[in-house]
Design a protein around this motif. Structure first.
Motif, PDB file in Angstrom:
ATOM      1  N   PRO A 141      -9.037   3.084   6.553  1.00  0.00           N
ATOM      2  CA  PRO A 141      -8.536   2.168   5.516  1.00  0.00           C
ATOM      3  C   PRO A 141      -9.013   2.536   4.114  1.00  0.00           C
ATOM      4  CG  PRO A 141     -10.207   1.099   6.862  1.00  0.00           C
ATOM      5  CD  PRO A 141      -9.877   2.393   7.536  1.00  0.00           C
ATOM      6  N   VAL A 164      -4.973   1.085  10.658  1.00  0.00           N
ATOM      7  CA  VAL A 164      -5.008   2.445  10.125  1.00  0.00           C
ATOM      8  C   VAL A 164      -6.350   3.079  10.469  1.00  0.00           C
ATOM      9  CG1 VAL A 164      -3.394   1.954   8.250  1.00  0.00           C
ATOM     10  CG2 VAL A 164      -5.836   1.663   7.866  1.00  0.00           C
ATOM     11  N   VAL A 169       0.837  -1.192   0.000  1.00  0.00           N
ATOM     12  CA  VAL A 169       0.000   0.000   0.000  1.00  0.00           C
ATOM     13  C   VAL A 169       0.877   1.249   0.000  1.00  0.00           C
ATOM     14  CG1 VAL A 169      -1.763  -1.245   1.323  1.00  0.00           C
ATOM     15  CG2 VAL A 169      -0.165   0.265   2.521  1.00  0.00           C
ATOM     16  N   ARG A 170       0.248   2.369  -0.318  1.00  0.00           N
ATOM     17  CA  ARG A 170       0.911   3.672  -0.210  1.00  0.00           C
ATOM     18  C   ARG A 170       0.124   4.550   0.749  1.00  0.00           C
ATOM     19  NH1 ARG A 170       2.814   6.682  -5.515  1.00  0.00           N
ATOM     20  NH2 ARG A 170       3.967   7.773  -3.888  1.00  0.00           N
ATOM     21  N   ASN A 171       0.869   5.452   1.393  1.00  0.00           N
ATOM     22  CA  ASN A 171       0.261   6.513   2.197  1.00  0.00           C
ATOM     23  C   ASN A 171      -0.565   5.981   3.367  1.00  0.00           C
ATOM     24  OD1 ASN A 171       1.347   8.365   0.300  1.00  0.00           O
ATOM     25  ND2 ASN A 171      -0.439   8.043  -1.025  1.00  0.00           N
ATOM     26  N   ALA A 172      -0.089   4.903   3.986  1.00  0.00           N
ATOM     27  CA  ALA A 172      -0.744   4.426   5.205  1.00  0.00           C
ATOM     28  C   ALA A 172      -0.315   5.338   6.359  1.00  0.00           C
ATOM     29  CB  ALA A 172      -0.350   2.988   5.492  1.00  0.00           C
ATOM     30  N   ARG A 174      -9.221  -3.982   2.810  1.00  0.00           N
ATOM     31  CA  ARG A 174      -9.476  -2.828   3.678  1.00  0.00           C
ATOM     32  C   ARG A 174     -10.000  -3.274   5.047  1.00  0.00           C
ATOM     33  NH1 ARG A 174      -8.382   1.466   0.608  1.00  0.00           N
ATOM     34  NH2 ARG A 174      -8.771   1.291  -1.644  1.00  0.00           N
ATOM     35  N   VAL A 227      -6.339   4.560   2.160  1.00  0.00           N
ATOM     36  CA  VAL A 227      -5.069   3.923   1.815  1.00  0.00           C
ATOM     37  C   VAL A 227      -5.108   3.451   0.360  1.00  0.00           C
ATOM     38  CG1 VAL A 227      -3.528   1.993   2.317  1.00  0.00           C
ATOM     39  CG2 VAL A 227      -4.638   3.227   4.187  1.00  0.00           C
ATOM     40  N   GLU A 228      -4.043   3.742  -0.367  1.00  0.00           N
ATOM     41  CA  GLU A 228      -3.952   3.301  -1.764  1.00  0.00           C
ATOM     42  C   GLU A 228      -3.398   1.874  -1.811  1.00  0.00           C
ATOM     43  OE1 GLU A 228      -1.386   4.203  -5.837  1.00  0.00           O
ATOM     44  OE2 GLU A 228      -1.423   5.692  -4.225  1.00  0.00           O
TER      45      GLU A 228
END
Length: 540
Positions: free
Chosen positions: A253, A250, A191-194, A243, A256-257
């Protein structure tokens, strides 16, 4: 007329390309055949250890790789209630690099491929596939299908199967993978940007759903979740399912990407042979390991370091062809040992039975009260280091470090520049004398033998051993003179006496002895080379 091809590497992943870089540095005409046109982007290796970085230092690629790495990343283990019960952060840099470094494989592969551009005698053929392999006493012929679907023969002296866990080359050679495939699968999610501040690798040992969370470069993060037997491996990889799995970790969710989600099967298998005639197997083609100690790629790079200089020495006419068999002797047992350790870690860290999890937590709680056990765990001393008892080594009584990797201290050269030892030694053999010139006790004939082998002679002294400021100890025979600026080598040699060492290109100690013993030990290396011993020449 084109230069005859010495080595063909089947597979252009990180192991195959690392091997091609080393062979390029040794001047070996090499072709890499890779089926894929592009570097694969899906989840794969993320950890590189100190031994691997030291290997890639040999071809000046460690620093470029570090530009996209996060060095010295801790490993933390958490109980089901979220409490950390082990914080593993190995402080040692005995081999010159941190022990745990996190990277993204696709970026590392780009760096490794860029390294090939330095070698005009190394060629990378993308979009081509090996579909057949035959060999004779004189060489190997690969049948290659190119991007247009046409087939052509590729003749080489030796070939290397670096074509992954499903290796077609392994099948062609009739090599069997022994071991087991684990029934439980794992979902790997990148994932990105968590939005979590956790700059470490977390092993969340929760029996309700064991999982791993890995801090990656450039805003990426990886989760690995256990997939239970009654769960559908396709459905659990769907975005809505992913997710739900991320929700405990997170705040949002949905924000998140999800870059990729893929279900994996873990294997604990080792090939019954690493060498078949003139073909060697490396990496996943030779052994498959669960990921728990992050040694899958690193084990493959150990294969590369062991094999590259042997192939180069053979095709360049320096070593006997039989030296190739020592690759099997030296690597097979350690590959199995690393897989066994990964299996133990997996069973210990990821139980789904609550009682087993409770027992594990109590064990680690008690371990923290015992300094020796605590240091063993937290400094990663449980990781078995290779020791080569057979192969290209000359064992002497009372020299337990023969067959083990030598430390890499910082040294100071005659210009006063601080450098890592390997950067001074270069990529080939070295003979190191501690407070002695290793050439001094050799006859002119023996010195000439080692020079023909390409060995670099090193005299290493304590810091400031000269007679005055700026004065340096010099060698009457042209050996490179260095100083041990941090006393690391001094401490090591005090613990492991024997002032002359033969260091192999993979930085393993091939021999250690006193200066008085050195001429006799030196002569034993004739057995590995294409030159007969002096007594054999005299008899002839």
């Amino acid at each position: 007329m084109s230069t005859p091809l010495s080595v063909a590497i089947v597979g252009g992943g990180p192991n195959g390309i690392a091997l091609a870089n080393l062979l390029g540095a040794y001047g070996v005409r090499t072709v890499v055949v890779e089926r894929e046109r592009e570097i694969l982007e899906y989840p794969r290796a993320v950890g590189m250890d100190d031994e691997a970085l030291r290997l890639l230092q040999t071809v000046q690629l460690a620093e470029p790789l570090l530009q996209h790495m996060i060095p010295n990343v801790p490993l933390r283990m958490f109980r089901a209630d979220g409490r950390c019960f082990a914080d593993i952060r190995a402080s040692t840099r005995e081999f010159g690099w941190w022990r745990r470094n996190i990277f993204m494989q696709q970026l590392a592969e780009k760096t490794l491929r860029q390294g090939l551009q330095r070698y005009p005698h190394v060629e990378l053929r993308l979009g081509q596939e090996v579909i057949g392999c035959t060999q004779s006493t004189n060489g190997v012929t690969l049948q290659v299908r190119n991007a247009q679907g046409e087939t052509y023969p590729l003749h080489c002296d030796y070939a290397v199967a670096a074509d992954g866990g499903r290796s077609p080359m392994r099948e062609m050679l009739g090599v069997k993978l022994l071991g087991r495939t684990h029934a439980i699968k794992w979902l790997v999610v990148d994932v990105r940007n968590a939005p979590i501040d956790a700059p470490y690798t977390a092993l969340n040992c929760d029996p309700r759903r064991p999982n791993v969370c890995i801090y990656l470069p450039y805003g990426y993060r990886r989760w690995e979740f256990m997939v239970f037997a009654d769960e559908d491996e396709q459905a659990i990889a769907a975005p809505e399912s992913v997710r739900r799995l991320l929700a405990p970790f997170v705040a949002d969710p949905t924000a998140v990407e999800i870059v990729r989600a893929r279900t994996y099967t873990h294997h604990s298998r080792v090939a019954d042979r690493f060498v078949v005639g003139r073909v060697a197997l490396i990496g996943d083609a030779a052994h498959l390991s669960p990921p728990w100690i992050g040694q899958g790629l690193n084990a493959g790079l150990r294969d590369v370091g062991n094999l590259a200089w042997k192939l180069a020495g053979i095709v360049n006419g320096q070593f006997q062809p039989a030296v190739l068999e020592t690759y099997q002797q030296e690597r097979h047992r350690h590959a199995q040992a690393m897989i066994d350790l990964a299996d133990v870690f997996g069973a210990m860290l990821m139980p789904t039975h609550r009682l087993k999890a409770w027992c594990r937590d109590r064990f680690f709680s008690l371990a923290r009260l015992l300094p020796g056990v605590k240091d063993y765990v937290l400094q990663m001393r449980f990781k078995p280091m290779p020791r080569y008892e057979q192969g290209v080594v000359v064992h002497q009584a009372g020299r337990p470090m023969v067959g083990r990797m030598l430390i890499q201290p910082d040294v100071e050269d005659d210009r006063g520049l601080r450098r890592k030892l390997d950067d001074v030694i270069g990529p080939w053999f070295a003979v190191i004398g501690w407070q002695t010139d290793p050439q001094a006790s050799l006859s002119e004939t023996e010195r000439a033998f080692w020079h023909r082998l390409g060995a670099h002679f090193i005299r290493l002294d304590r810091a400031r051993s000269g007679s005055a400021p700026g004065a340096r100890i010099r060698s009457a025979h042209g050996s490179t003179c260095l100083e041990d600026v941090d006393n690391q080598f001094s401490d090591w040699i005090c613990a492991h006496p024997g002032e002359v060492l033969v260091l192999r290109p993979d930085r393993y100690i091939a021999a250690q002895c006193t200066a008085a013993e050195w001429p006799a030990v030196a002569r034993q290396f004739h057995d590995f080379t294409c030159e007969p011993r002096r007594d054999e020449r005299a008899a002839a």
